[in-house]
Design an enzyme around this catalytic site. Structure first.
Site, mmCIF file in Angstrom:
data_model
loop_
_atom_site.group_PDB
_atom_site.id
_atom_site.type_symbol
_atom_site.label_atom_id
_atom_site.label_comp_id
_atom_site.label_asym_id
_atom_site.label_seq_id
_atom_site.Cartn_x
_atom_site.Cartn_y
_atom_site.Cartn_z
ATOM 1 N N ALA A 1 -114.879 140.996 95.078
ATOM 2 C CA ALA A 1 -113.961 141.511 94.060
ATOM 3 C C ALA A 1 -113.765 140.513 92.922
ATOM 4 O O ALA A 1 -113.728 140.890 91.740
ATOM 5 C CB ALA A 1 -112.620 141.861 94.699
ATOM 6 N N LEU A 2 -113.656 139.226 93.266
ATOM 7 C CA LEU A 2 -113.441 138.211 92.232
ATOM 8 C C LEU A 2 -114.674 138.068 91.345
ATOM 9 O O LEU A 2 -114.561 138.023 90.114
ATOM 10 C CB LEU A 2 -113.078 136.875 92.875
ATOM 11 C CG LEU A 2 -112.910 135.689 91.931
ATOM 12 C CD1 LEU A 2 -111.862 135.977 90.865
ATOM 13 C CD2 LEU A 2 -112.542 134.431 92.724
ATOM 14 N N ARG B 1 -113.801 127.965 96.515
ATOM 15 C CA ARG B 1 -113.160 127.077 97.479
ATOM 16 C C ARG B 1 -113.721 125.674 97.318
ATOM 17 O O ARG B 1 -114.881 125.475 96.955
ATOM 18 C CB ARG B 1 -113.419 127.541 98.920
ATOM 19 C CG ARG B 1 -112.436 128.581 99.438
ATOM 20 C CD ARG B 1 -111.040 127.992 99.611
ATOM 21 N NE ARG B 1 -110.115 128.889 100.273
ATOM 22 C CZ ARG B 1 -109.312 129.750 99.672
ATOM 23 N NH1 ARG B 1 -109.345 129.855 98.349
ATOM 24 N NH2 ARG B 1 -108.469 130.495 100.359
ATOM 25 N N ASP C 1 -110.445 124.457 90.246
ATOM 26 C CA ASP C 1 -109.077 124.665 90.724
ATOM 27 C C ASP C 1 -108.977 124.380 92.215
ATOM 28 O O ASP C 1 -107.890 124.475 92.780
ATOM 29 C CB ASP C 1 -108.652 126.113 90.442
ATOM 30 C CG ASP C 1 -107.211 126.400 90.828
ATOM 31 O OD1 ASP C 1 -106.305 125.729 90.266
ATOM 32 O OD2 ASP C 1 -106.970 127.264 91.691
ATOM 33 N N GLU D 1 -107.138 119.086 100.200
ATOM 34 C CA GLU D 1 -105.969 119.390 99.375
ATOM 35 C C GLU D 1 -104.690 119.046 100.124
ATOM 36 O O GLU D 1 -104.596 119.324 101.329
ATOM 37 C CB GLU D 1 -105.986 120.880 98.984
ATOM 38 C CG GLU D 1 -107.185 121.248 98.109
ATOM 39 C CD GLU D 1 -107.207 122.725 97.704
ATOM 40 O OE1 GLU D 1 -106.351 123.496 98.184
ATOM 41 O OE2 GLU D 1 -108.078 123.102 96.911
ATOM 42 N N HIS E 1 -105.099 124.056 92.460
ATOM 43 C CA HIS E 1 -105.190 125.277 93.277
ATOM 44 C C HIS E 1 -104.043 126.238 92.961
ATOM 45 O O HIS E 1 -103.348 126.730 93.849
ATOM 46 C CB HIS E 1 -105.206 124.936 94.768
ATOM 47 C CG HIS E 1 -105.877 126.008 95.587
ATOM 48 N ND1 HIS E 1 -106.554 125.740 96.754
ATOM 49 C CD2 HIS E 1 -105.988 127.356 95.406
ATOM 50 C CE1 HIS E 1 -107.037 126.861 97.261
ATOM 51 N NE2 HIS E 1 -106.700 127.856 96.456
ATOM 52 N N ALA F 1 -104.762 128.832 90.571
ATOM 53 C CA ALA F 1 -105.368 129.960 89.862
ATOM 54 C C ALA F 1 -104.795 131.298 90.314
ATOM 55 O O ALA F 1 -104.815 132.276 89.578
ATOM 56 C CB ALA F 1 -106.885 129.943 90.064
ATOM 57 N N TRP F 2 -104.266 131.334 91.528
ATOM 58 C CA TRP F 2 -103.744 132.583 92.103
ATOM 59 C C TRP F 2 -102.386 132.985 91.534
ATOM 60 O O TRP F 2 -101.964 134.148 91.678
ATOM 61 C CB TRP F 2 -103.579 132.418 93.621
ATOM 62 C CG TRP F 2 -102.594 131.326 93.972
ATOM 63 C CD1 TRP F 2 -102.864 129.994 94.141
ATOM 64 C CD2 TRP F 2 -101.184 131.466 94.174
ATOM 65 N NE1 TRP F 2 -101.717 129.292 94.426
ATOM 66 C CE2 TRP F 2 -100.673 130.173 94.456
ATOM 67 C CE3 TRP F 2 -100.311 132.555 94.153
ATOM 68 C CZ2 TRP F 2 -99.320 129.953 94.711
ATOM 69 C CZ3 TRP F 2 -98.962 132.331 94.399
ATOM 70 C CH2 TRP F 2 -98.477 131.045 94.679
#
Length: 329
Positions: free
Chosen positions: A162-163, A239, A263, A268, A290, A292-293
């Site tokens: 989807a992305l 990722r 990102d 992390e 991280h 971007a969401w």
């Protein structure tokens, strides 16, 4: 209200700043903003349902959670969880798909433009307050490499879920030529795809939008990065761990890559101690932590989807299954 003696789930949210709506079944609930490895065993000792996204579950973790039935991931990617061990322990793992697709795609394009147009460097240049008046036009910040316009770009996309499809749509709207990469190492090329190495050799900008799994870990390392043009741009919103960070840092420092934006990081939170990209001497790199969401749509959608997914599991009608740990499944 639960009847006396009625079973209650114990739900533990192990990380995340998202406040879920009330779950509509008998339960107790506790929430933590983050959970370290040393804290995990005590927090899941009596849990029947765990909610997590950045908390790692190893094989050993499941030995400390004898009552655990479900891990509900707040995001789409479940690479923090040992899925084989979950299955062995009888724990179902679900995810939260397609809630952040538009947001992450927009962030990917934001990183692309920031790298290509030197937005961060030019912001610093302008706000310094003296260089502009002394140097005049600041084209020197581009170090002799003139940026392409969108119509000149050949974009490669690795990861066509989807992305990847959303990034493709946005790039095509900007009149970019788009290539969709076949899986690395594939002996055949599906209609509408281009071989993995050909995408690397042809792309002027490469977007990574794939999940992390054993087949994508270190998918791009020293050899693969040499196939890219020295003026190309690499954007990773998939990722951390998909790109070998030391190889990427080396390529940027040696001028073998035009620029990169990421990102996501292999470890992390990323620090100078655990991430070669943050060493301080890596040029032409734009990083974000991280996030971007993050958008209103993502948060609202995630809240509803996680609640609905957990309630479906409790009803015996699990949805969004990544691993089905129910016996006999």
């Amino acid at each position: 209200m639960a009847n006396p003696g009625e079973f209650k789930h114990h739900v533990v949210q192990l990380d995340g700043h998202i406040d879920l709506p009330p779950l509509r079944f008998p339960h107790t609930f506790e929430k933590h903003l983050s959970t370290s490895p040393s804290e995990l065993s005590s927090r899941i000792a009596s849990a029947t349902i765990a909610i997590a996204t950045t908390t790692s579950f190893t094989k050993a973790s499941f030995t400390h959670a004898p009552s655990l039935q479900l891990i509900s991931c707040l995001g789409a990617g479940c690479d923090k969880f040992d899925l084989h061990a979950a299955k062995e322990a009888g724990v179902t793992v679900t995810n939260t798909p397609a809630q952040n697709t538009s947001t992450v795609a927009e962030h990917a394009l934001s990183l692309y433009f920031a790298v290509k147009r030197k937005i961060v460097e030019l912001d610093v240049f302008t706000k310094e307050g003296e260089k502009w008046s002394k140097q005049g036009m600041s084209v020197m910040e581009f170090r002799g490499v003139m940026p392409r316009v969108c119509e000149e770009e050949t974009v490669g996309i690795i990861g066509y879920g989807a992305l990847g499809k959303r990034v493709e749509k946005m790039c095509k709207a900007l009149d970019m030529n788009v290539l969709i990469a076949e899986r690395k190492g594939s002996s055949t090329t599906r209609p509408g795809r281009t071989s993995f190495e050909q995408v690397l050799r042809t792309s002027t900008t490469l977007f990574l939008t794939c999940p992390l799994d054993p087949s994508t870990h270190n998918m791009l390392s020293h050899h693969e990065l040499t196939l890219l043009s020295p003026t190309s741009i690499l954007i990773n919103v998939g990722r951390g761990g998909i790109v070998n960070e030391l190889a990427l840092a080396t390529a940027l420092k040696e001028g073998k890559l035009g620029g990169a934006g990421t990102d996501v990081f292999e470890h992390e939170p990323a620090t100078k101690e655990n991430c070669p990209l943050l060493a301080g001497d890596v040029p032409n790199l734009v990083c974000t932590p991280h996030l971007a969401w993050f958008s209103d749509r993502t948060v609202v959608g995630t809240k509803e989807c996680v609640r609905d997914t957990i309630e479906a599991f409790v009803r015996g009608e699990p949805a969004n299954i990544v691993v089905d740990g129910r016996r006999g499944q």
